[in-house]
Design a protein around this motif. Sequence first.
Motif, PDB file in Angstrom:
ATOM      1  N   VAL A   5       0.869  -1.179   0.000  1.00  0.00           N
ATOM      2  CA  VAL A   5       0.000   0.000   0.000  1.00  0.00           C
ATOM      3  C   VAL A   5       0.900   1.222   0.000  1.00  0.00           C
ATOM      4  O   VAL A   5       1.712   1.409   0.908  1.00  0.00           O
ATOM      5  N   THR A   6       0.755   2.044  -1.049  1.00  0.00           N
ATOM      6  CA  THR A   6       1.547   3.271  -1.170  1.00  0.00           C
ATOM      7  C   THR A   6       0.603   4.464  -1.096  1.00  0.00           C
ATOM      8  O   THR A   6      -0.412   4.505  -1.813  1.00  0.00           O
ATOM      9  N   THR A   7       0.940   5.430  -0.276  1.00  0.00           N
ATOM     10  CA  THR A   7       0.094   6.608  -0.080  1.00  0.00           C
ATOM     11  C   THR A   7       0.795   7.838  -0.617  1.00  0.00           C
ATOM     12  O   THR A   7       1.959   8.102  -0.278  1.00  0.00           O
ATOM     13  N   ASP A   8       0.097   8.576  -1.475  1.00  0.00           N
ATOM     14  CA  ASP A   8       0.587   9.842  -2.025  1.00  0.00           C
ATOM     15  C   ASP A   8      -0.473  10.916  -1.814  1.00  0.00           C
ATOM     16  O   ASP A   8      -1.679  10.623  -1.733  1.00  0.00           O
ATOM     17  N   GLN A   9      -0.036  12.144  -1.751  1.00  0.00           N
ATOM     18  CA  GLN A   9      -0.934  13.276  -1.636  1.00  0.00           C
ATOM     19  C   GLN A   9      -0.989  14.016  -2.961  1.00  0.00           C
ATOM     20  O   GLN A   9       0.048  14.362  -3.533  1.00  0.00           O
ATOM     21  N   THR A  10      -2.190  14.245  -3.472  1.00  0.00           N
ATOM     22  CA  THR A  10      -2.412  14.963  -4.720  1.00  0.00           C
ATOM     23  C   THR A  10      -3.306  16.165  -4.449  1.00  0.00           C
ATOM     24  O   THR A  10      -3.790  16.359  -3.332  1.00  0.00           O
ATOM     25  N   ASP A  11      -3.559  16.914  -5.516  1.00  0.00           N
ATOM     26  CA  ASP A  11      -4.451  18.063  -5.374  1.00  0.00           C
ATOM     27  C   ASP A  11      -5.878  17.636  -5.075  1.00  0.00           C
ATOM     28  O   ASP A  11      -6.664  18.413  -4.520  1.00  0.00           O
ATOM     29  N   ASP A  12      -6.232  16.406  -5.465  1.00  0.00           N
ATOM     30  CA  ASP A  12      -7.595  15.902  -5.248  1.00  0.00           C
ATOM     31  C   ASP A  12      -7.729  15.124  -3.942  1.00  0.00           C
ATOM     32  O   ASP A  12      -8.771  14.524  -3.673  1.00  0.00           O
ATOM     33  N   GLY A  13      -6.712  15.070  -3.119  1.00  0.00           N
ATOM     34  CA  GLY A  13      -6.766  14.341  -1.854  1.00  0.00           C
ATOM     35  C   GLY A  13      -5.725  13.250  -1.799  1.00  0.00           C
ATOM     36  O   GLY A  13      -4.666  13.330  -2.435  1.00  0.00           O
ATOM     37  N   SER A  14      -6.009  12.195  -1.058  1.00  0.00           N
ATOM     38  CA  SER A  14      -5.072  11.085  -0.886  1.00  0.00           C
ATOM     39  C   SER A  14      -5.214  10.094  -2.029  1.00  0.00           C
ATOM     40  O   SER A  14      -6.331   9.785  -2.476  1.00  0.00           O
ATOM     41  N   LEU A  15      -4.085   9.576  -2.489  1.00  0.00           N
ATOM     42  CA  LEU A  15      -4.062   8.538  -3.518  1.00  0.00           C
ATOM     43  C   LEU A  15      -3.404   7.302  -2.919  1.00  0.00           C
ATOM     44  O   LEU A  15      -2.233   7.348  -2.542  1.00  0.00           O
ATOM     45  N   LEU A  16      -4.159   6.230  -2.830  1.00  0.00           N
ATOM     46  CA  LEU A  16      -3.653   4.976  -2.277  1.00  0.00           C
ATOM     47  C   LEU A  16      -3.496   3.977  -3.414  1.00  0.00           C
ATOM     48  O   LEU A  16      -4.487   3.635  -4.084  1.00  0.00           O
ATOM     49  N   ARG A  17      -2.254   3.554  -3.648  1.00  0.00           N
ATOM     50  CA  ARG A  17      -1.985   2.550  -4.681  1.00  0.00           C
ATOM     51  C   ARG A  17      -1.811   1.198  -4.009  1.00  0.00           C
ATOM     52  O   ARG A  17      -0.924   1.012  -3.194  1.00  0.00           O
ATOM     53  N   LEU A  18      -2.713   0.264  -4.350  1.00  0.00           N
ATOM     54  CA  LEU A  18      -2.668  -1.084  -3.804  1.00  0.00           C
ATOM     55  C   LEU A  18      -2.039  -1.999  -4.840  1.00  0.00           C
ATOM     56  O   LEU A  18      -2.361  -1.914  -6.044  1.00  0.00           O
ATOM     57  N   GLY A  19      -1.141  -2.860  -4.379  1.00  0.00           N
ATOM     58  CA  GLY A  19      -0.480  -3.779  -5.285  1.00  0.00           C
ATOM     59  C   GLY A  19      -0.292  -5.136  -4.661  1.00  0.00           C
ATOM     60  O   GLY A  19      -0.244  -5.279  -3.431  1.00  0.00           O
ATOM     61  N   GLY A  20      -0.213  -6.169  -5.501  1.00  0.00           N
ATOM     62  CA  GLY A  20       0.010  -7.522  -5.029  1.00  0.00           C
ATOM     63  C   GLY A  20      -1.277  -8.228  -4.645  1.00  0.00           C
ATOM     64  O   GLY A  20      -2.381  -7.812  -5.003  1.00  0.00           O
ATOM     65  N   GLY A  21      -1.136  -9.303  -3.892  1.00  0.00           N
ATOM     66  CA  GLY A  21      -2.293 -10.091  -3.483  1.00  0.00           C
ATOM     67  C   GLY A  21      -2.667  -9.823  -2.034  1.00  0.00           C
ATOM     68  O   GLY A  21      -1.820  -9.915  -1.137  1.00  0.00           O
ATOM     69  N   GLY A  41      -9.934  13.240   4.249  1.00  0.00           N
ATOM     70  CA  GLY A  41     -10.376  13.954   3.050  1.00  0.00           C
ATOM     71  C   GLY A  41     -10.690  12.991   1.923  1.00  0.00           C
ATOM     72  O   GLY A  41     -10.785  11.765   2.130  1.00  0.00           O
ATOM     73  N   PRO A  42     -10.891  13.506   0.715  1.00  0.00           N
ATOM     74  CA  PRO A  42     -11.197  12.645  -0.438  1.00  0.00           C
ATOM     75  C   PRO A  42     -10.089  11.629  -0.670  1.00  0.00           C
ATOM     76  O   PRO A  42      -8.900  11.914  -0.493  1.00  0.00           O
ATOM     77  N   VAL A  43     -10.465  10.443  -1.121  1.00  0.00           N
ATOM     78  CA  VAL A  43      -9.516   9.348  -1.304  1.00  0.00           C
ATOM     79  C   VAL A  43      -9.748   8.721  -2.667  1.00  0.00           C
ATOM     80  O   VAL A  43     -10.904   8.498  -3.083  1.00  0.00           O
ATOM     81  N   THR A  44      -8.663   8.425  -3.332  1.00  0.00           N
ATOM     82  CA  THR A  44      -8.701   7.653  -4.575  1.00  0.00           C
ATOM     83  C   THR A  44      -7.906   6.379  -4.344  1.00  0.00           C
ATOM     84  O   THR A  44      -6.740   6.438  -3.931  1.00  0.00           O
ATOM     85  N   VAL A  45      -8.528   5.251  -4.588  1.00  0.00           N
ATOM     86  CA  VAL A  45      -7.882   3.951  -4.384  1.00  0.00           C
ATOM     87  C   VAL A  45      -7.615   3.339  -5.757  1.00  0.00           C
ATOM     88  O   VAL A  45      -8.548   3.054  -6.519  1.00  0.00           O
ATOM     89  N   ASP A  46      -6.337   3.164  -6.055  1.00  0.00           N
ATOM     90  CA  ASP A  46      -5.923   2.616  -7.350  1.00  0.00           C
ATOM     91  C   ASP A  46      -5.672   1.115  -7.183  1.00  0.00           C
ATOM     92  O   ASP A  46      -4.780   0.699  -6.443  1.00  0.00           O
ATOM     93  N   LEU A  47      -6.461   0.315  -7.883  1.00  0.00           N
ATOM     94  CA  LEU A  47      -6.359  -1.155  -7.794  1.00  0.00           C
ATOM     95  C   LEU A  47      -5.723  -1.757  -9.033  1.00  0.00           C
ATOM     96  O   LEU A  47      -5.843  -2.969  -9.275  1.00  0.00           O
ATOM     97  N   THR A  48      -5.029  -0.943  -9.830  1.00  0.00           N
ATOM     98  CA  THR A  48      -4.492  -1.427 -11.109  1.00  0.00           C
ATOM     99  C   THR A  48      -3.512  -2.568 -10.892  1.00  0.00           C
ATOM    100  O   THR A  48      -3.506  -3.567 -11.637  1.00  0.00           O
ATOM    101  N   GLU A  49      -2.664  -2.490  -9.872  1.00  0.00           N
ATOM    102  CA  GLU A  49      -1.607  -3.478  -9.678  1.00  0.00           C
ATOM    103  C   GLU A  49      -2.014  -4.606  -8.729  1.00  0.00           C
ATOM    104  O   GLU A  49      -1.171  -5.414  -8.333  1.00  0.00           O
ATOM    105  N   VAL A  50      -3.290  -4.668  -8.355  1.00  0.00           N
ATOM    106  CA  VAL A  50      -3.749  -5.725  -7.454  1.00  0.00           C
ATOM    107  C   VAL A  50      -3.901  -7.018  -8.250  1.00  0.00           C
ATOM    108  O   VAL A  50      -4.580  -7.059  -9.282  1.00  0.00           O
ATOM    109  N   THR A  51      -3.253  -8.081  -7.764  1.00  0.00           N
ATOM    110  CA  THR A  51      -3.349  -9.382  -8.421  1.00  0.00           C
ATOM    111  C   THR A  51      -4.381 -10.298  -7.762  1.00  0.00           C
ATOM    112  O   THR A  51      -4.879 -11.229  -8.405  1.00  0.00           O
ATOM    113  N   ARG A  52      -4.685 -10.046  -6.525  1.00  0.00           N
ATOM    114  CA  ARG A  52      -5.655 -10.882  -5.817  1.00  0.00           C
ATOM    115  C   ARG A  52      -6.346 -10.027  -4.752  1.00  0.00           C
ATOM    116  O   ARG A  52      -5.690  -9.307  -4.011  1.00  0.00           O
TER     117      ARG A  52
END
Length: 372
Positions: A5-21, A41-52
């Motif tokens: 789980v990687t957390t970044d801050q953007t202009d639109d709020g928090s961006l959480l990149r989930l990866g792996g299983g 605040g607003p959250v965007t959850v990116d599931l592109t790299e999620v394998t399971r």
Amino acid sequence: MPATVTTDQTDDGSLLRLGGGFSLADLTGLHATLMQAAALGPVTVDLTEVTRLDTAAAWAIAEAEKTAQAAGHSLRLVGATEGAAALIDTVRAALPDPDQQATPAFSLMVWLDGFGRSVAAGGVFLGQLLGILGVFIARLGRSLLHPSEFRLTSLVHHCQEVGLKAVPIVALMAFLIGVVLAFQGAAQLRQFGAEVFVVDLIAVSILRELGILLTAIIVAGRTASAFTAAIGSMKMREEIDAMRTLGIDPATALIVPRVLALLLMLPILGMIANAAGLLGGGLMSWIELGISPALFVSRLVENTGVSHLMVGMIKAPFFAIVIGIVGCHAGMQVGNNAESLGRQTSSAVVTAIFSVIVIDALFSIFFAQVGI
């Protein structure tokens, strides 16, 4: 591939990149991260790299969505596969909704409804107590007609528990009450040069009211709770049902010995309390006012009639029946869990003490009306 789980801050709020299983083993960390981000605040959850993605991770995402909505934020999912999106939708739909019970606005009808229900519940409770009293009288009468069914050993045991073991606390309480009465009475009567009347004050107060009343309150606190706990524990363990299966009447075995023991021992405890109270009052009168024990006894005998003692002691059987019936009734109402046992024990103590005070007040009004 391990879950990340990687957390970044953007202009639109928090961006959480989930990866792996993701599995149940990763739930704690994922849930904490999502909930913290959703609350800020607003959250965007990116599931592109999620394998399971299993149901535990889907539940964490759904819970974070609810938290974000409650805080007035948004949680957006991107890059989810069709299967992951369908799983999250399924878990989201299965989340329970808390019952929303609107508090009715106060009105006369709402108040009357609550008051009426309370009165009806009180009537039912009194009816149940009268039922237990009727069962006690009926089983006691049967035991007198069939002495072989009477449980003498159980009666002796409960007499010891109710009476003998209560003597120290009852005597100490009454002794201290006598000391307090003498000390306070002396402080007030000394202003009028009427210190000798402190003997009358102590005698009338203890013999007529305080001795038996405070004894009954102490017995109500320790005995009503003991009756409820003992019978309630047996009910929780289904021992009462087992007694019925074996042909043993629970009322004869459990209620009659306990209430009868109270009927026998409470007057005796009252007499002990009276003696201890007079002893404490006499001792303090001697120390504080210089009233010798001989003068105290002489004044007590000459100016205190037996009627004061009888007025106090006549209340004892009524107090005993109420305490015993309330304790046994509460024990029979215990359910199959410890919470019910604790609730009924507390209720029995409060009800027994309240009933004792009400009965004492009714007796005081009655004796005042008849001039005793």
